[in-house]
Design an enzyme around this catalytic site. Structure first.
Site, PDB file in Angstrom:
ATOM      1  N   THR A   1       3.854  -1.156 -33.265  1.00 10.47           N
ATOM      2  CA  THR A   1       4.998  -1.020 -32.447  1.00 10.47           C
ATOM      3  C   THR A   1       5.949   0.472 -32.779  1.00 10.47           C
ATOM      4  OG1 THR A   1       5.002  -3.377 -32.261  1.00 10.47           O
ATOM      5  CG2 THR A   1       7.467  -2.198 -32.017  1.00 10.47           C
TER       6      THR A   1
ATOM      7  N   SER B   1      -2.116  -3.422 -34.211  1.00  9.50           N
ATOM      8  CA  SER B   1      -2.798  -4.005 -35.235  1.00  9.50           C
ATOM      9  C   SER B   1      -3.728  -5.199 -35.163  1.00  9.50           C
ATOM     10  CB  SER B   1      -1.956  -4.062 -36.477  1.00  9.50           C
ATOM     11  OG  SER B   1      -1.168  -5.014 -36.295  1.00  9.50           O
TER      12      SER B   1
ATOM     13  N   THR C   1       2.737  -4.400 -37.514  1.00  7.71           N
ATOM     14  CA  THR C   1       3.382  -5.428 -38.494  1.00  7.71           C
ATOM     15  C   THR C   1       2.547  -6.553 -38.351  1.00  7.71           C
ATOM     16  OG1 THR C   1       4.744  -6.309 -36.722  1.00  7.71           O
ATOM     17  CG2 THR C   1       5.706  -4.490 -38.298  1.00  7.71           C
ATOM     18  N   ASP C   2       1.685  -6.868 -37.332  1.00  7.29           N
ATOM     19  CA  ASP C   2       0.803  -8.194 -37.337  1.00  7.29           C
ATOM     20  C   ASP C   2      -0.082  -8.415 -38.109  1.00  7.29           C
ATOM     21  OD1 ASP C   2       2.692  -8.760 -35.258  1.00  7.29           O
ATOM     22  OD2 ASP C   2       1.273  -8.197 -33.630  1.00  7.29           O
TER      23      ASP C   2
END
Ligand code: ASP
Length: 338
Positions: free
Chosen positions: A19, A61, A92-93
């Site tokens: 992101t 990700s 972040t995932d």
């Protein structure tokens, strides 16, 4: 932080997408901001350190796998001598998985390797991206920092203890069953734990075995998945309920499947789907029974991300059952309480 007289730290910023690097498109957010553009959003960083930016890939990700972890690790190895610290920008995932994987692939690093990202893109007004980047750089420049960590929303979290616990808030990551190493507030880095650098030699590992599966139990789950798994995986992690156990149906099918899995020389790790406080299979008969009878392992307070990455790392180095067991229980970056 560097003192006014010491030379500025050299930091390598490795951009991988997420992101933080995304822009809006008709089909939703897509990573497309380059590593050089990332630097243009943080001009104040120039007073902190000298940054070289490198674009390794630009991916959501969700699309990353063990090969990308190996590429990040190899990029750090290639540039290890030339920089004082490394900041990896990442979606972040799956950041907690990458942080865990790098913790096993790069052991005993005196230099800090810091992962960060953001919940909102760099190019939107109310974004956490700039703050996370500056915090990550500040930590990467600190003389007391070493090893693999994730820096997010002012928290410095061990790479083996991080978990994404919120999908939307800036406060997206938690350190599970281990204190945050430090916090960063108003540009002040406050340590809760002074980490000691091990005297052991820096080691980069170059192989991972991706044949690891996580099976999350649901009440009444049938054991008929095991023959399918047996053809495709070398290790299965069972995320069971509470402190841990497996269902004992009238026909003992689940226990038979476990016995067969282990007899075929495959690895089985029991953990819990409860996020905090870990497993303890001795407590109930449903856990005690199999723990006593079979050569399975128990993950105690490890995160599932760390279990998966640790098994891929261990099985990438050996297939000897004894070594697998020894290495699994040997703590790496405080991943399991000894
Ligand atoms: N889907 C994004 C990713 O993991 C989410 C994020 O970066 O926050 O790449």
């Amino acid at each position: 932080m560097t003192s006014p007289t010491s030379p500025m730290k050299q930091i390598l910023l490795i951009a991988t997408g997420g992101t933080i690097a995304s822009k809006k498109t008709d089909q939703g957010l897509v990573p497309m901001i380059t590593s050089e553009e990332i630097l243009s959003y943080i001009p104040d960083a120039a007073s902190m350190c000298q940054i070289t930016a490198l674009q390794l890939f630009n991916l959501d990700s969700t699309n990353m796998n063990y090969r990308h972890w190996l590429e990040i690790s190899s990029c750090i190895e290639q540039h290890y001598r030339d920089y004082d610290g490394f900041v990896v920008t990442h979606g972040t995932d799956t950041m907690a998985y990458t942080a865990a994987a790098l913790s096993y692939l790069i052991q005993n690093s005196r230099k800090p390797i810091v992962l960060t990202g953001s919940q909102r893109s760099l190019d939107v007004k109310e974004s956490d991206a700039r703050m996370n980047l500056l915090n990550a750089l500040q930590y990467a420049c600190d003389d007391r920092a070493s090893g693999v960590h994730l820096v997010f929303d002012g928290k410095v979290i061990l790479g083996t203890r991080a978990k994404k616990t919120r999908t939307k808030s800036f406060n997206a990551f938690n350190s599970l069953d281990f204190p945050e190493v430090a916090v960063i507030r108003d540009r002040r880095l406050i340590y809760y734990i002074e980490e000691t650098v091990t005297p052991n030699a820096l080691t980069f590992y170059h192989t991972l075995n991706p044949r690891v599966f996580v099976l999350r139990l649901i009440p009444g789950m049938s054991a008929d998945i095991f023959p399918f798994l047996k053809e495709r995986y070398d290790a299965v992690v069972i995320e069971s309920f509470g402190v841990g156990g497996v269902p004992c149906y009238e026909d003992a099918s689940f226990i038979d499947a476990i016995a067969d899995w282990i007899a075929s020389g495959k690895t089985l790790v029991m953990t819990t789907q409860v996020p905090h406080e870990g497993s303890d299979m001795e407590i109930y008969q449903v856990g005690h029974l199999i723990k006593e009878q079979y050569e399975l392992m128990e993950a105690y307070d490890m995160t599932t991300e760390a279990i998966v990455a640790k098994l891929m790392w261990i099985l990438g180095q050996t297939s000897d059952a004894r070594t697998i067991r020894d290495w699994f229980y040997r703590p790496v970056q405080n991943d399991i309480l000894s």
